[in-house]
Write an enzyme that holds these catalytic residues in place. Structure first.
Site, PDB file in Angstrom:
ATOM      1  N   LEU A  36       0.840  -1.233   0.104  1.00  0.00           N
ATOM      2  CA  LEU A  36      -0.150   0.044  -0.028  1.00  0.00           C
ATOM      3  C   LEU A  36       0.715   1.330   0.035  1.00  0.00           C
ATOM      4  O   LEU A  36       2.240   1.345   0.484  1.00  0.00           O
ATOM      5  CB  LEU A  36      -0.859   0.072   1.257  1.00  0.00           C
ATOM      6  CG  LEU A  36      -1.927  -0.952   1.098  1.00  0.00           C
ATOM      7  CD1 LEU A  36      -2.538  -1.027   2.713  1.00  0.00           C
ATOM      8  CD2 LEU A  36      -3.064  -0.649   0.457  1.00  0.00           C
ATOM      9  N   SER A 109       1.702  -1.618  -7.354  1.00  0.00           N
ATOM     10  CA  SER A 109       1.386  -2.790  -8.404  1.00  0.00           C
ATOM     11  C   SER A 109       0.410  -3.443  -7.420  1.00  0.00           C
ATOM     12  O   SER A 109       0.648  -4.633  -7.021  1.00  0.00           O
ATOM     13  CB  SER A 109       2.729  -3.344  -8.454  1.00  0.00           C
ATOM     14  OG  SER A 109       3.628  -3.787  -7.642  1.00  0.00           O
TER      15      SER A 109
HETATM   16  P1  ADP Z   1       5.513   4.411  -0.021  1.00  0.00           P
HETATM   17  O1  ADP Z   1       6.921   4.236  -1.022  1.00  0.00           O
HETATM   18  O2  ADP Z   1       5.159   2.475   0.228  1.00  0.00           O
HETATM   19  O3  ADP Z   1       4.316   5.113  -0.555  1.00  0.00           O
HETATM   20  P2  ADP Z   1       7.274   5.660   1.848  1.00  0.00           P
HETATM   21  O4  ADP Z   1       8.672   4.824   1.817  1.00  0.00           O
HETATM   22  O5  ADP Z   1       7.113   6.759   0.955  1.00  0.00           O
HETATM   23  O6  ADP Z   1       5.869   4.515   1.539  1.00  0.00           O
HETATM   24  O7  ADP Z   1       6.735   6.072   3.521  1.00  0.00           O
HETATM   25  C1  ADP Z   1       6.809   4.977   4.366  1.00  0.00           C
HETATM   26  C2  ADP Z   1       6.678   5.927   5.639  1.00  0.00           C
HETATM   27  O8  ADP Z   1       6.701   5.095   6.753  1.00  0.00           O
HETATM   28  C3  ADP Z   1       7.979   6.813   6.027  1.00  0.00           C
HETATM   29  O9  ADP Z   1       7.671   8.037   6.448  1.00  0.00           O
HETATM   30  C4  ADP Z   1       8.936   6.020   6.820  1.00  0.00           C
HETATM   31  O10 ADP Z   1       9.765   6.476   7.690  1.00  0.00           O
HETATM   32  C5  ADP Z   1       7.778   5.338   7.453  1.00  0.00           C
HETATM   33  N1  ADP Z   1       8.006   3.883   8.134  1.00  0.00           N
HETATM   34  C6  ADP Z   1       7.904   3.404   9.605  1.00  0.00           C
HETATM   35  N2  ADP Z   1       8.160   2.175   9.497  1.00  0.00           N
HETATM   36  C7  ADP Z   1       8.563   1.857   8.309  1.00  0.00           C
HETATM   37  C8  ADP Z   1       9.195   0.453   8.149  1.00  0.00           C
HETATM   38  N3  ADP Z   1       9.215  -0.596   8.679  1.00  0.00           N
HETATM   39  N4  ADP Z   1       9.616   0.474   6.426  1.00  0.00           N
HETATM   40  C9  ADP Z   1       9.555   1.482   5.826  1.00  0.00           C
HETATM   41  N5  ADP Z   1       8.941   2.719   6.370  1.00  0.00           N
HETATM   42  C10 ADP Z   1       8.758   2.816   7.497  1.00  0.00           C
END
Ligand code: ADP
Length: 212
Positions: A36, A109
């Protein structure tokens, strides 16, 4: 899927995959991150890339948001456009794998069928489907780009998890619990898999250099 005209033939150079494996000291593969919005795809993709590059490995991130500035700038978020986006990224990943690189893709995806297409294009032996699993409520509360808020008010339509479906992978190569683990723990889990599958041990490197 469109086929090229049948007068077009493939031209094969003399460099084989093994030559590139020897040069880069790695077997190419594509780590296909799916999950997601807010599950952590971009965060994990770039952290994994950083780790691989620091160890001297050739790798590259194909990030969903980034490719929409160029390669896929003509596409929207209808099921057809999302599928086309995935098809293009999969072909780029396949070319990069062919060039010897390890590729990490960061795209929602959402549909099983579209990920199956990507697996087919990239090649099942190189495709590492990696499900970043976090509850919708966790992703929505993180909302790093403010998209869930916009999806709730209807400012953004067809938003995965809110107004468009997400089909979780049934049998992925890797399942990473990004809802409870830290991002560093998640990266370590994926890195362990990539090390086993793609990276040569010191002993293999010595064997290769004495063969050459
Ligand atoms: P996506 O690319 O799936 O939309 P992002 O990487 O842009 O998600 O954002 C994820 C957010 O969640 C970031 O702010 C990150 O710091 C936070 N976060 C907290 N825990 C995790 C984790 N285990 N893995 C990745 N991101 C995490």
């Amino acid at each position: 899927m469109k086929r090229p005209p049948n007068f077009l033939q493939r031209f094969h150079g003399t460099i084989a995959g093994q030559d590139r494996t020897r040069m880069f000291r790695q077997r190419p593969a594509t780590v296909w991150l799916t999950g997601l919005s807010g599950a952590g795809k971009s965060t994990i993709a770039f952290a994994l890339e950083e780790q691989l590059i620091a160890l001297g490995h050739a790798c590259y991130v194909l990030d969903g948001d980034n490719v929409r500035h160029g390669l896929a700038s003509d596409l929207g978020f209808t099921p057809k456009d999302r599928r086309e986006n995935i098809r293009r990224v999969a072909h780029v990943a396949q070319l990069m794998n062919d060039a010897g690189l390890i590729v990490i893709t960061a795209l929602i995806s959402p549909m099983c069928e579209d990920r199956a297409m990507a697996r087919e294009i990239i090649g099942p032996d190189k495709f590492i489907e990696t499900f970043l699993s976090a509850p919708l409520a966790t992703c929505a509360s993180r909302d790093p780009k403010g998209l869930y808020a916009k999806a709730r008010t209807g400012e953004i339509g067809s938003f995965t998890g809110v107004s468009a479906p997400y089909e979780a992978p049934i049998d992925p190569e890797l399942r990473v619990d990004t809802g409870t683990l830290t991002s560093a723990e998640c990266v370590a889990q994926i890195f362990g898999y990539v090390r086993e599958k793609c990276l040569q041990t010191a002993a293999q490197r010595t064997a290769h250099s004495t063969e050459a």
